[in-house]
Design a protein around this motif. Structure first.
Motif, PDB file in Angstrom:
ATOM      1  N   LYS A 308     -15.670 -27.004 -36.961  1.00 59.35           N
ATOM      2  CA  LYS A 308     -17.099 -26.758 -37.146  1.00 59.35           C
ATOM      3  C   LYS A 308     -17.943 -27.708 -36.309  1.00 59.35           C
ATOM      4  CE  LYS A 308     -16.475 -24.966 -41.819  1.00 59.35           C
ATOM      5  NZ  LYS A 308     -16.822 -25.111 -43.258  1.00 59.35           N
ATOM      6  N   ASP A 309     -17.469 -28.945 -36.104  1.00 58.61           N
ATOM      7  CA  ASP A 309     -18.197 -29.901 -35.275  1.00 58.61           C
ATOM      8  C   ASP A 309     -17.879 -29.665 -33.798  1.00 58.61           C
ATOM      9  OD1 ASP A 309     -19.065 -31.005 -37.643  1.00 58.61           O
ATOM     10  OD2 ASP A 309     -17.410 -32.460 -37.725  1.00 58.61           O
ATOM     11  N   TYR A 310     -18.732 -30.252 -32.949  1.00 62.35           N
ATOM     12  CA  TYR A 310     -18.519 -30.074 -31.516  1.00 62.35           C
ATOM     13  C   TYR A 310     -17.361 -30.962 -31.047  1.00 62.35           C
ATOM     14  CZ  TYR A 310     -22.886 -27.497 -31.294  1.00 62.35           C
ATOM     15  OH  TYR A 310     -23.862 -26.558 -31.472  1.00 62.35           O
ATOM     16  N   VAL A 311     -16.410 -30.382 -30.327  1.00 70.85           N
ATOM     17  CA  VAL A 311     -15.221 -31.100 -29.884  1.00 70.85           C
ATOM     18  C   VAL A 311     -15.551 -31.987 -28.696  1.00 70.85           C
ATOM     19  CG1 VAL A 311     -12.853 -30.811 -29.020  1.00 70.85           C
ATOM     20  CG2 VAL A 311     -13.745 -29.255 -30.747  1.00 70.85           C
ATOM     21  N   GLN A 312     -16.509 -31.622 -27.909  1.00 67.60           N
ATOM     22  CA  GLN A 312     -16.817 -32.339 -26.667  1.00 67.60           C
ATOM     23  C   GLN A 312     -17.264 -33.780 -26.938  1.00 67.60           C
ATOM     24  OE1 GLN A 312     -19.535 -30.204 -24.213  1.00 67.60           O
ATOM     25  NE2 GLN A 312     -19.010 -31.350 -22.339  1.00 67.60           N
ATOM     26  N   GLU A 313     -17.821 -34.044 -28.134  1.00 69.09           N
ATOM     27  CA  GLU A 313     -18.252 -35.399 -28.456  1.00 69.09           C
ATOM     28  C   GLU A 313     -17.069 -36.335 -28.670  1.00 69.09           C
ATOM     29  OE1 GLU A 313     -20.748 -34.984 -31.850  1.00 69.09           O
ATOM     30  OE2 GLU A 313     -22.328 -33.877 -30.779  1.00 69.09           O
ATOM     31  N   ASP A 314     -15.926 -35.824 -29.090  1.00 69.57           N
ATOM     32  CA  ASP A 314     -14.749 -36.654 -29.334  1.00 69.57           C
ATOM     33  C   ASP A 314     -13.954 -36.934 -28.054  1.00 69.57           C
ATOM     34  OD1 ASP A 314     -15.545 -36.487 -31.928  1.00 69.57           O
ATOM     35  OD2 ASP A 314     -14.060 -34.954 -32.487  1.00 69.57           O
ATOM     36  N   LEU A 315     -14.115 -36.116 -27.021  1.00 70.80           N
ATOM     37  CA  LEU A 315     -13.314 -36.255 -25.803  1.00 70.80           C
ATOM     38  C   LEU A 315     -14.010 -37.238 -24.875  1.00 70.80           C
ATOM     39  CD1 LEU A 315     -12.391 -32.507 -25.233  1.00 70.80           C
ATOM     40  CD2 LEU A 315     -11.040 -34.260 -26.381  1.00 70.80           C
ATOM     41  N   VAL A 316     -13.699 -38.505 -25.022  1.00 71.46           N
ATOM     42  CA  VAL A 316     -14.296 -39.563 -24.208  1.00 71.46           C
ATOM     43  C   VAL A 316     -13.195 -40.165 -23.336  1.00 71.46           C
ATOM     44  CG1 VAL A 316     -15.541 -41.765 -24.230  1.00 71.46           C
ATOM     45  CG2 VAL A 316     -15.991 -40.050 -26.012  1.00 71.46           C
ATOM     46  N   ASN A 317     -13.474 -40.265 -22.042  1.00 66.97           N
ATOM     47  CA  ASN A 317     -12.518 -40.808 -21.066  1.00 66.97           C
ATOM     48  C   ASN A 317     -11.171 -40.079 -21.151  1.00 66.97           C
ATOM     49  OD1 ASN A 317     -11.660 -42.390 -18.960  1.00 66.97           O
ATOM     50  ND2 ASN A 317     -11.125 -44.150 -20.255  1.00 66.97           N
ATOM     51  N   VAL A 318     -11.242 -38.739 -21.240  1.00 65.86           N
ATOM     52  CA  VAL A 318     -10.032 -37.895 -21.306  1.00 65.86           C
ATOM     53  C   VAL A 318     -10.237 -36.725 -20.354  1.00 65.86           C
ATOM     54  CG1 VAL A 318      -8.568 -36.464 -22.764  1.00 65.86           C
ATOM     55  CG2 VAL A 318      -9.568 -38.548 -23.694  1.00 65.86           C
ATOM     56  N   ARG A 352      -7.819 -27.433 -28.442  1.00 66.97           N
ATOM     57  CA  ARG A 352      -8.764 -27.410 -29.565  1.00 66.97           C
ATOM     58  C   ARG A 352      -9.838 -26.348 -29.301  1.00 66.97           C
ATOM     59  NH1 ARG A 352     -10.416 -33.637 -30.309  1.00 66.97           N
ATOM     60  NH2 ARG A 352     -11.483 -32.750 -32.143  1.00 66.97           N
ATOM     61  N   ALA A 353     -10.572 -26.001 -30.339  1.00 68.40           N
ATOM     62  CA  ALA A 353     -11.599 -24.965 -30.211  1.00 68.40           C
ATOM     63  C   ALA A 353     -12.739 -25.258 -31.173  1.00 68.40           C
ATOM     64  CB  ALA A 353     -11.009 -23.591 -30.493  1.00 68.40           C
ATOM     65  N   ASP A 354     -13.941 -24.869 -30.760  1.00 66.24           N
ATOM     66  CA  ASP A 354     -15.117 -24.908 -31.629  1.00 66.24           C
ATOM     67  C   ASP A 354     -15.944 -23.657 -31.386  1.00 66.24           C
ATOM     68  OD1 ASP A 354     -16.201 -25.351 -29.171  1.00 66.24           O
ATOM     69  OD2 ASP A 354     -16.997 -27.351 -29.603  1.00 66.24           O
ATOM     70  N   LYS A 355     -17.196 -23.659 -31.784  1.00 68.47           N
ATOM     71  CA  LYS A 355     -18.040 -22.472 -31.662  1.00 68.47           C
ATOM     72  C   LYS A 355     -18.414 -22.160 -30.213  1.00 68.47           C
ATOM     73  CE  LYS A 355     -20.069 -23.038 -36.237  1.00 68.47           C
ATOM     74  NZ  LYS A 355     -21.322 -23.196 -37.029  1.00 68.47           N
ATOM     75  N   PHE A 359     -10.794 -26.006 -25.588  1.00 71.00           N
ATOM     76  CA  PHE A 359     -10.647 -27.249 -24.841  1.00 71.00           C
ATOM     77  C   PHE A 359      -9.151 -27.527 -24.667  1.00 71.00           C
ATOM     78  CE2 PHE A 359     -14.726 -27.425 -26.896  1.00 71.00           C
ATOM     79  CZ  PHE A 359     -15.573 -27.995 -25.954  1.00 71.00           C
ATOM     80  N   MET A 360      -8.703 -27.699 -23.408  1.00 71.70           N
ATOM     81  CA  MET A 360      -7.313 -28.022 -23.100  1.00 71.70           C
ATOM     82  C   MET A 360      -7.281 -29.466 -22.624  1.00 71.70           C
ATOM     83  SD  MET A 360      -6.232 -24.535 -21.063  1.00 71.70           S
ATOM     84  CE  MET A 360      -4.575 -25.122 -20.775  1.00 71.70           C
ATOM     85  N   VAL A 361      -6.664 -30.360 -23.426  1.00 69.35           N
ATOM     86  CA  VAL A 361      -6.641 -31.795 -23.164  1.00 69.35           C
ATOM     87  C   VAL A 361      -5.348 -32.139 -22.435  1.00 69.35           C
ATOM     88  CG1 VAL A 361      -6.856 -34.090 -24.187  1.00 69.35           C
ATOM     89  CG2 VAL A 361      -7.966 -32.123 -25.281  1.00 69.35           C
ATOM     90  N   PHE A 362      -5.422 -33.010 -21.414  1.00 68.35           N
ATOM     91  CA  PHE A 362      -4.274 -33.397 -20.605  1.00 68.35           C
ATOM     92  C   PHE A 362      -3.950 -34.874 -20.818  1.00 68.35           C
ATOM     93  CE2 PHE A 362      -5.728 -29.555 -18.734  1.00 68.35           C
ATOM     94  CZ  PHE A 362      -4.635 -28.975 -18.114  1.00 68.35           C
ATOM     95  N   GLU A 363      -2.779 -35.298 -20.330  1.00 67.40           N
ATOM     96  CA  GLU A 363      -2.311 -36.670 -20.483  1.00 67.40           C
ATOM     97  C   GLU A 363      -3.185 -37.628 -19.674  1.00 67.40           C
ATOM     98  OE1 GLU A 363       1.704 -36.790 -19.231  1.00 67.40           O
ATOM     99  OE2 GLU A 363       2.460 -35.539 -20.878  1.00 67.40           O
ATOM    100  N   LYS A 364      -3.180 -38.909 -20.129  1.00 70.83           N
ATOM    101  CA  LYS A 364      -3.921 -39.952 -19.417  1.00 70.83           C
ATOM    102  C   LYS A 364      -2.993 -40.652 -18.422  1.00 70.83           C
ATOM    103  CE  LYS A 364      -7.241 -40.960 -23.116  1.00 70.83           C
ATOM    104  NZ  LYS A 364      -7.830 -42.021 -23.980  1.00 70.83           N
ATOM    105  N   THR A 365      -2.381 -39.874 -17.546  1.00 75.16           N
ATOM    106  CA  THR A 365      -1.482 -40.404 -16.528  1.00 75.16           C
ATOM    107  C   THR A 365      -1.831 -39.775 -15.181  1.00 75.16           C
ATOM    108  OG1 THR A 365       0.143 -38.674 -17.008  1.00 75.16           O
ATOM    109  CG2 THR A 365       0.400 -40.772 -18.184  1.00 75.16           C
ATOM    110  N   ALA A 366      -1.154 -40.295 -14.145  1.00 73.87           N
ATOM    111  CA  ALA A 366      -1.378 -39.713 -12.812  1.00 73.87           C
ATOM    112  C   ALA A 366      -0.904 -38.266 -12.764  1.00 73.87           C
ATOM    113  CB  ALA A 366      -0.662 -40.555 -11.754  1.00 73.87           C
ATOM    114  N   LYS A 367       0.221 -37.987 -13.448  1.00 77.36           N
ATOM    115  CA  LYS A 367       0.701 -36.600 -13.501  1.00 77.36           C
ATOM    116  C   LYS A 367      -0.294 -35.712 -14.234  1.00 77.36           C
ATOM    117  CE  LYS A 367       4.675 -33.822 -14.908  1.00 77.36           C
ATOM    118  NZ  LYS A 367       3.877 -32.768 -15.502  1.00 77.36           N
TER     119      LYS A 367
END
Length: 444
Positions: A308-318, A352-355, A359-367
């Protein structure tokens, strides 16, 4: 335009001279030249403009089209008719030449056969006529000797007229055999030839072989039976390939008049864990439930997975990809595991998904940074080609992490080709002289 194929050759020549064109050749060529001249003049004429003001009823345009149709019809009838007439005359002349040649050959053949028959007849009659005047050699050598089986022709003392009236009878030409002899002092002794002795033929000696030998007195010893080898074990049959669903197997079994005894149960494949999300909306599902609620079960759309909440606010430096959707009501929770499984070749950690969308989140690596860029390009191409599975997704946006290191793009300039080194081999190249072609035995 007239039908020039019905004109005579002299008329066509005069017409060509009048128009100043070439007048040589046969009739079909003359017709083609005159018709082409008429066509050039017809094309040089200005074509009228037919519109609502000049031709409101369309009668002028219809008359113009009729005249053009008649001109084309006369043109092709003249050209093709003259060519057809020319080829028919050529075929007739060739047939006449062939018939005359065949008649000449038949006459020569009959004359040759007649000459051969006359020569054979003259030869046979000449030999039979002079055959009776040939006397035996032994009688001519001794005219005074007369035997029983040989007659000697002596000159007759009768007048010539009587001799000419006698009939000549042919006598055989075989040499007579002398069997009796008369011993006189004046005549030589005649000895009868001895009969030829035949060479006796001895019978061929009997050749001893295996077929002429007597059978052995003792029968041969019985041969010991050889031990039979054990039959090789049959190879196990490969397991059948499973490619059918349970519904498909049930349908094949339920066909009326089916005499097939195949066991379709062995081809049923296990259901896949990751299924493609259902494309039906809640409105279409509700409509089917109203029509036939007993046969249709309500699918699990997993609405509880949509936050229900916006997912974009949680995705910081990702690093992540944002897939915005056009209709908020068509965002479904069962799409999240399918997205992760569909793009499992990339370093996707969660979906993840919201309204607003997915959102497709990837690893915090060079790959992960490299896969983020590649996956963005792939999904962008699929959306442009309209091959993306969810038509509700209208675009794709990329968001990189702050501390991501961008790799320099490789230069697109082609590598320079290596230069060829010239090597001195120490001699001057002299091309070989091409040999003259040999003349064959039959090419003299």
């Amino acid at each position: 335009m007239d039908r020039y194929d019905k004109w005579t050759e002299s008329q066509l020549q005069k017409e060509c001279l009048r128009r100043g064109i070439n007048s040589e050749g046969h009739k079909s060529k003359l017709v083609k030249r005159v018709a082409d001249d008429d066509e050039e003049k017809e094309q040089a004429k200005p074509r009228g403009v037919f519109d609502q003001a000049t031709d409101p009823t369309g009668a002028k345009e219809l008359a113009y089209l009729n005249s053009q149709t008649k001109f084309d019809k006369n043109y092709w009838n003249s050209v093709l008719g003259s060519e057809l007439e020319f080829y028919e005359a050529m075929v007739k002349s060739k047939k006449a030449e062939l018939a005359s040649a065949m008649n000449t050959a038949d006459l020569k053949h009959q004359a040759a056969d007649t000459s051969k028959l006359l020569a054979a007849f003259a030869k046979t009659t000449s030999t039979d006529f002079f055959h009776g005047f040939i006397a035996p050699t032994s009688a001519l050598e001794n005219p005074s000797q007369k035997t029983d089986k040989a007659t000697v022709l002596l000159p007759s003392s009768e007048p010539t007229q009587k001799a000419s009236t006698k009939k000549l009878t042919p006598q055989p030409t075989t040499t007579p055999k002398i069997t009796t002899t008369s011993k006189t002092a004046s005549s030589p002794t005649v000895i009868a030839p001895a009969p030829a002795t035949k060479k006796p033929y001895l019978p061929m000696p009997v050749i001893e072989s295996i077929f002429h030998k007597a059978p052995p007195s003792k029968p041969p010893a019985a041969r010991k039976p050889r031990a039979k080898k054990a039959a090789p074990e049959p190879e196990p049959k490969p397991a059948p390939k499973k490619f059918m669903t349970a519904a498909g197997a049930a349908y094949l079994k339920s066909l009326e008049g089916n005499s097939d005894t195949t066991d379709y149960d062995q081809f049923i494949a296990a259901p896949s864990k990751t299924k493609r999300p259902n494309t039906e909306t809640e409105a279409s599902i509700a409509k089917k439930l109203r029509l036939n609620p007993e046969q249709i079960t309500s699918p699990d759309l997993a609405h509880d997975r949509i936050e229900k909440d916006y997912v974009q606010e949680d995705l910081v430096n990702v690093g992540y990809l944002f897939l915005p959707c056009e209709d908020e009501k068509k965002i479904r929770g069962d799409t999240l595991p399918f997205l992760k499984n569909e793009y499992r070749a990339f370093a996707v950690t969660e979906v993840r998904a919201d309204k607003t969308g997915y959102f497709m989140v990837f690893e915090k690596t060079a790959k992960g940074d490299r896969d983020l860029k590649k996956c963005f390009e792939l999904i962008d191409i699929e959306i442009d080609d309209k091959s993306f599975f969810d038509k509700n997704v209208t675009d794709v946006k990329i968001s990189k992490r702050d501390d991501a290191v961008e790799e320099p793009e490789p230069d697109s300039e082609p590598e320079p080709e290596p230069e060829m080194e010239v090597v001195d081999l120490g001699y001057t190249f002299v091309p070989y002289k091409k040999p003259a072609p040999r003349r064959g035995r039959w090419g003299r």
